[in-house]
Design an enzyme around this catalytic site. Structure first.
Site, PDB file in Angstrom:
ATOM      1  N   GLU A   1       4.445  -1.685   3.450  1.00 20.94           N
ATOM      2  CA  GLU A   1       4.929  -2.944   2.877  1.00 20.94           C
ATOM      3  C   GLU A   1       5.288  -3.991   3.922  1.00 20.94           C
ATOM      4  OE1 GLU A   1       5.635   0.049   1.854  1.00 20.94           O
ATOM      5  OE2 GLU A   1       5.371   0.093  -0.322  1.00 20.94           O
TER       6      GLU A   1
ATOM      7  N   GLU B   1       5.847   6.566  -2.732  1.00 22.28           N
ATOM      8  CA  GLU B   1       7.143   6.538  -3.424  1.00 22.28           C
ATOM      9  C   GLU B   1       7.091   7.362  -4.715  1.00 22.28           C
ATOM     10  OE1 GLU B   1       7.310   2.193  -3.207  1.00 22.28           O
ATOM     11  OE2 GLU B   1       9.253   2.402  -2.213  1.00 22.28           O
TER      12      GLU B   1
END
Ligand code: NAI
Length: 703
Positions: A125, A105
């Protein structure tokens, strides 16, 4: 310092340095924003490179901060990424080895990205019950396209950088470096080139400004939802991944970010997420032994011997062959060796047939296997694992022989499931080299390995066997010596409760269904039929002598007296059709249970699924509390790992101990007190273990 700042000519380089994987903990995040500020304030700097030291660009969030306020402390990851985007000077991510979760990210927030080949790129995640929470669901589809991005986000699996870079139209990587080694120089060159390019003040490119659409629109997301629903079962995160990516195609970027945040925070609160995060840390904790420091020297294990080529011996041998370690198997008779060898072959051949194993790998593995009838052939093995009949006399003969022949320093392990490892060690003159390695059946498949630490087991032996466990890809958990070790000692209480439930009014199918609905892979009676009811019968007979006061339901014995040992005899708690494994409720067994109940003078009552599950699970929990208190297990999470990897405990509940914590130990004890009033159960059964009673009274938890 967890992020270093250096200036090379007119390029500033911020190097994440937070081993082992440059987790983006608070200090590292601060290091990045500090570096950005310095670089932007320095007139000599024209561009900025962010890269990672050592074995990763960045593995993402720092697990030590999980669920703590530190994870959100400013600058949080969102603020860091915003600072990167807002940098007036171009920021180039130079990624290599690992770019995962928050690490990816962060890279997606940079203006340009260069990658070394072989880098594992992922948003994992979902594996801890979450969705990416720092823009991953909004930015990745913009650079890779909706489908590729969604596949990565829903699976959490890593994809190699060179593969992603080869996708047509991809905008994830602006450039591929030739190698990890050349990455720093190539990143500097790219930084300089981009500084030149934007010298005219042209706007820096931002992923957030890229378009995001799927040509099929709603129809595609409908399809994706259906696919994910089938896979996700007990977990809420995967469908939320679809929602978040869909939002990327429908909402403005900032609204999509808010939506992602909202989903992320809601998921964080779910018990499923808590369970998965617990397992993540429990798995890592299990390899740490309080009094055996990490650097403890290990004995080299380059060859292994296995005594006994039966059910377990064969499976155990396969683990080592799979890891490329040569194995020599010993039996008393050639026929037994031939049989064992044939089973191993058959096993590998079926893997080859199913396309799970390449033919040349199969030959390679078989090439590592040899057999013998002569103990002196084993003398040079570094580790010998005994898997002969479960009788102390047989174990004694084997260990005395091993003591005679094995080279000094060899590790002598027993796969016993119930016998006293200290007594076995005492058959040798080197008890410090003796240890238990309790594999689970089928030993080449099941993840769990209970490593049984004897009173005299040397620390380096323990450290070595734990490392061997890792090498053969097991979840190794240390247990002290006691009857049944951690797992089977607990299952005994669970089985006893299951028996009492039959006496009081349940059928085997009702109990199994309730437990399976809770999420267990298999209820206790189907499990008994699979493993063989005769095994428990033999153990109960032995225990009846050792512990004559322990009350059991007699139904399981009566079943065995009828020769109904389970699938292998075509009948057990259930009926089985030839060649099939479907459990068909048996009128004969139900009749037998009813008759037994009448003999006991018990009026059957209707027992709810809720009561069934509580009684079975709390039976595990209470015994576990004893185990913890006695120091047989070093931590509650080890017990959870045993149950998750060896006994089919539902993963989304995080193991019996975490489950009890989530229910609240006070509530657990209250239910136990209720069950204790039941006249047909064993009244002493529900006496809370002192540790459980104390924690419940203090409002504390196991974990
Ligand atoms: P098994 O009966 O399938 O195999 C035992 C093998 O040992 C036989 O092939 C036998 O010929 C051989 N053997 C017996 N005495 C020997 C001796 N003195 N020297 C060399 N070989 C000898 O038994 P299984 O199921 O493989 O069990 C082996 C051990 O593993 C036992 O201690 C058992 O409690 C333990 N275990 C079994 C599990 C299971 O699910 N079957 C699970 C975990 C542990």
């Amino acid at each position: 310092m967890t992020a270093a700042y250096q200036v090379h000519g007119d390029v500033a380089v911020i190097t994440l340095n937070n081993p082992p994987v440059n987790g983006l903990g608070h200090a590292t995040r601060l290091g990045i924003t500090d570096g950005l500020n310095r670089a932007n304030a320095d007139p000599a700097v024209r561009a900025i490179v962010i890269t990672g030291a050592g074995k990763a660009f960045s593995g993402g969030a720092d697990i030590k901060e999980f669920g703590t306020p530190k994870a959100l402390q400013e600058p949080n990851l969102l603020s860091v990424i915003l600072a990167v985007e807002n940098s007036a000077k171009p920021v180039i991510a130079a990624v290599h080895s690992v770019a995962m979760g928050g690490g990816l990210e962060l890279a997606l927030g940079c203006h340009y990205r260069i990658a070394a080949p072989g880098c594992n790129v992922a948003l994992p995640e979902v594996k801890i019950g979450l969705i990416p929470g720092a823009g991953g669901t909004q930015r990745l589809p913009r650079v890779l396209g909706v489908e590729t991005a969604l596949n990565m986000i829903v699976s959490g699996e890593a994809v190699k950088s060179e593969l992603l870079a080869s996708l047509p139209g991809q905008k994830l990587f602006d450039k591929m470096a030739a190698s990890v080694e050349s990455l720093p120089a190539e990143a500097l060159a790219l930084a300089k080139a981009m500084a030149d390019k934007h010298q005219d003040g042209s706007a820096l490119p931002l992923v957030r400004n890229l378009p995001c659409k799927h040509p099929l629109g709603d129809a595609y997301f409908q399809f994706a939802r259906n696919m994910v629903k089938g896979m996700a079962k007990n977990f809420p995160a995967p469908p939320k991944c679809v929602d978040a990516v869909e939002a990327a195609t429908k909402k403005k970027f900032d609204e999509g970010m808010l939506y992602e945040r909202e989903l992320f925070i809601n998921l964080m609160m779910t018990p499923e997420c808590r369970a998965l995060r617990h397992i993540f840390t429990a798995e890592r904790a299990a390899s740490k032994i309080p009094d055996v420091p990490e650097g403890t020297p290990q004995r080299p294990i380059q060859s292994v011997a296995v005594i006994g080529a039966g059910t377990m011996g064969g499976g155990i041998a396969m683990n080592f062959l799979n890891a490329g370690i040569p194995v020599k198997m010993l039996e008393m008779k050639q026929e037994a060796l031939d049989r064992g060898l044939a089973t191993i072959r058959k096993n590998y051949e079926s893997q080859v047939k199913r396309g799970k194993l390449k033919a040349d790998k199969y030959e390679q593995r078989m090439g590592l296997l040899s057999t013998t009838l002569d103990y002196s052939d084993l003398k040079d093995a570094d580790l010998v694992i005994e898997a002969v009949f479960e009788e102390m006399g047989v174990k004694e003969a084997v260990f005395k022989k091993l003591d005679e022949v094995m080279k000094p320093g060899a590790i002598l392990a027993s796969n016993t499931s119930t016998l006293d490892v200290n007594q076995i060690a005492a058959f040798t003159k080197r008890p410090q080299d003796v240890i238990g390695t309790h594999f689970f059946s089928p030993a080449n498949v099941m993840k769990l390995l209970e490593v049984v630490r004897g009173e005299k087991t040397a620390k380096d032996v323990l450290a070595t066997v734990m490392a061997v466990g890792k090498k053969i890809r097991k979840t190794a958990v240390v247990s002290g010596v006691c009857d049944g070790f951690i797992g089977n000692r607990m299952i005994e209480q669970y089985s006893r409760q299951a028996g009492f439930l039959l006496d009081e009014g349940c059928t085997p199918a009702q109990v199994d269904k309730a437990v399976e609905k809770f999420g267990f892979a298999m209820g206790p009676f189907r499990m008994g039929d699979l493993a063989g009811n005769d095994i428990g019968w033999a153990i109960r007979k032995r225990r009846a002598q050792e512990r004559p006061n322990m009350l059991y339901s007699r139904t399981a014995d009566k079943l065995c007296e009828l020769g109904r040992f389970g699938q292998k005899t075509g009948a057990g708690w259930y009926d089985y059709q030839a060649g099939k494994r479907d459990a068909i409720p048996s009128a004969l067994v139900v009749g037998m249970i009813e008759k037994h109940r009448a003999e006991l003078g018990i009026q059957p009552r209707k027992i709810s699924d809720d009561e069934i599950v509580k009684r079975l699970v709390y039976a595990l929990v209470n015994e576990a509390a004893h185990i913890l208190e006695e120091g047989i297990a070093s931590r509650a999470s080890d017990i959870d790992m045993v149950y998750l990897t060896g006994y089919g405990f539902p993963v989304h509940r995080g193991g019996p101990m975490l489950y009890a914590d989530q229910v609240g130990l006070f509530n657990v004890v209250q239910s136990m007190q209720q069950f204790a009033k039941n006249p047909h159960d064993d009244a002493t059964f529900w006496q809370p273990a002192p540790l459980l009673a104390r924690l419940a009274a203090e409002g504390k938890t196991f974990n």
